[in-house]
Design an enzyme around this catalytic site. Structure first.
Site, short mmCIF file in Angstrom:
data_model
loop_
_atom_site.label_atom_id
_atom_site.label_comp_id
_atom_site.label_asym_id
_atom_site.label_seq_id
_atom_site.Cartn_x
_atom_site.Cartn_y
_atom_site.Cartn_z
N LYS A 156 75.52 43.35 35.27
CA LYS A 156 74.42 43.86 36.09
C LYS A 156 73.78 42.69 36.82
CE LYS A 156 70.15 44.95 34.71
NZ LYS A 156 69.14 44.69 35.75
N ASP A 198 61.33 53.37 48.83
CA ASP A 198 60.69 53.19 50.14
C ASP A 198 60.88 54.50 50.90
OD1 ASP A 198 59.71 51.93 52.57
OD2 ASP A 198 60.34 50.02 51.71
N PRO A 203 62.67 57.22 53.38
CA PRO A 203 64.10 57.56 53.39
C PRO A 203 64.96 56.66 54.29
CG PRO A 203 62.80 59.56 53.41
CD PRO A 203 61.82 58.42 53.53
N THR A 260 61.84 51.35 30.92
CA THR A 260 61.88 51.26 29.45
C THR A 260 60.80 50.34 28.86
OG1 THR A 260 63.65 49.67 29.82
CG2 THR A 260 64.29 51.85 29.09
O1 C5P Z 1 66.91 41.67 28.66
P1 C5P Z 1 66.96 43.15 28.62
O2 C5P Z 1 68.11 43.69 27.80
O3 C5P Z 1 65.63 43.77 28.22
O4 C5P Z 1 67.24 43.54 30.13
C1 C5P Z 1 67.24 44.85 30.58
C2 C5P Z 1 67.64 44.86 32.01
O5 C5P Z 1 67.68 46.21 32.44
C3 C5P Z 1 66.71 44.12 32.95
O6 C5P Z 1 67.52 43.49 33.92
C4 C5P Z 1 65.88 45.19 33.61
O7 C5P Z 1 65.57 44.91 34.96
C5 C5P Z 1 66.82 46.40 33.55
N1 C5P Z 1 66.19 47.70 33.48
C6 C5P Z 1 65.29 48.05 32.49
N2 C5P Z 1 64.72 49.30 32.49
C7 C5P Z 1 65.03 50.18 33.43
C8 C5P Z 1 65.97 49.85 34.41
C9 C5P Z 1 66.54 48.58 34.40
O8 C5P Z 1 65.03 47.26 31.59
N3 C5P Z 1 64.54 51.41 33.40
#
Ligand code: C5P
Length: 234
Positions: free
Chosen positions: A36, A67, A69, A121
């Site tokens: 990612k 933002d 569309p 999250t």
């Molecule tokens: O280090 P960690 O495992 O917490 O990283 C989670 C990754 O997932 C980060 O790059 C964050 O930007 C991404 N992410 C997230 N929650 C979301 C979408 C993406 O933590 N809902």
């Protein structure tokens, strides 16, 4: 578009420079196969961050566009040419934005899977209530997932806590990508609140598990990766 995974590991390469990212790529060679690239690395290194990782595996370009569309459609169109197989936008951008993004993704020469971000999250019920008072996180995730599907997206980003409800409501064809994943042996949950282990997230129906710092800040990122793969196998 590739078949969605079943609990497939996606390593979040959240580094501040391309050099650091490439060192991690070398350390993980042959162990990780899906990466990612997010806002931090992309802002520091630009499209090369994607091409360097798409030459050794698949890439989720996590720029979470939100933002009007026309702007989001343009950003999706531009990022769909960079070689990532998954892109995302905020589902809360609304249906016209989601439809424009979905059209832009599907008209790309190699259409990426487009996901809608639901509730981040790092939000727990108290901080979520500041953003959408009076609605539970679970209901907000389900509402936004409904909107994402109606707008033509292929799935959503949500925590493992909502994965079971999403799977029940939307069936097997809707892709679930779950961040906030921490193995039981991880030293820290950092800023994440709605966390689960990789095995739990996979059991609840996640197609993709995003793990960043539990790997990248581990003293031995390669063995951390291999251990997670072992724990989610079968
Ligand atoms: O280090 P960690 O495992 O917490 O990283 C989670 C990754 O997932 C980060 O790059 C964050 O930007 C991404 N992410 C997230 N929650 C979301 C979408 C993406 O933590 N809902």
């Amino acid at each position: 578009m590739a078949e969605p995974g079943a609990g497939e590991l996606v390593v979040a390469v959240d580094t501040g420079s391309l050099d650091e990212a490439l060192r991690l790529r070398d350390v993980l060679a042959g162990a990780a196969s899906f990466y990612k690239v997010g806002k931090e690395l992309f802002t520091a290194a630009g499209p090369r961050a994607v091409s360097e990782f798409s030459s050794v595996g698949r890439v989720f370009l996590d720029l979470k566009f939100h933002d009007i569309p026309a702007t989001v459609a343009g950003a999706v169109r531009a990022s769909a040419t960079l070689g990532a197989s998954i892109l995302d936008v905020h589902a809360s951008g609304g249906r016209p934005m989601l439809e424009a993004a979905a059209r832009a993704a599907s008209s790309a020469p190699a259409p990426p899977l487009l996901l809608g971000v639901t509730v981040l999250t790092h939000l727990d019920p108290a901080s979520a209530a500041d953003v959408f008072p009076g609605v539970s996180i679970r209901d907000q995730v389900l509402n936004l997932a409904r909107l994402a599907r109606a707008g033509g997206l292929g799935g959503v980003v949500a925590s493992a806590a909502e994965a079971g409800a999403l799977r029940d409501a939307f069936g097997d064809d809707f892709v679930l990508l779950v961040p906030g994943v921490r193995p039981h042996w991880a030293a820290d949950t950092h800023d994440q609140k709605r966390v689960a282990t990789p095995a739990e997230a996979a059991r609840r129906g996640a197609n993709y598990l995003v793990v960043g710092r539990a790997i990248t800040r581990h003293p031995d990122p390669r063995s951390a990766t291999l251990r997670i793969l072992e724990e989610t196998a079968g």
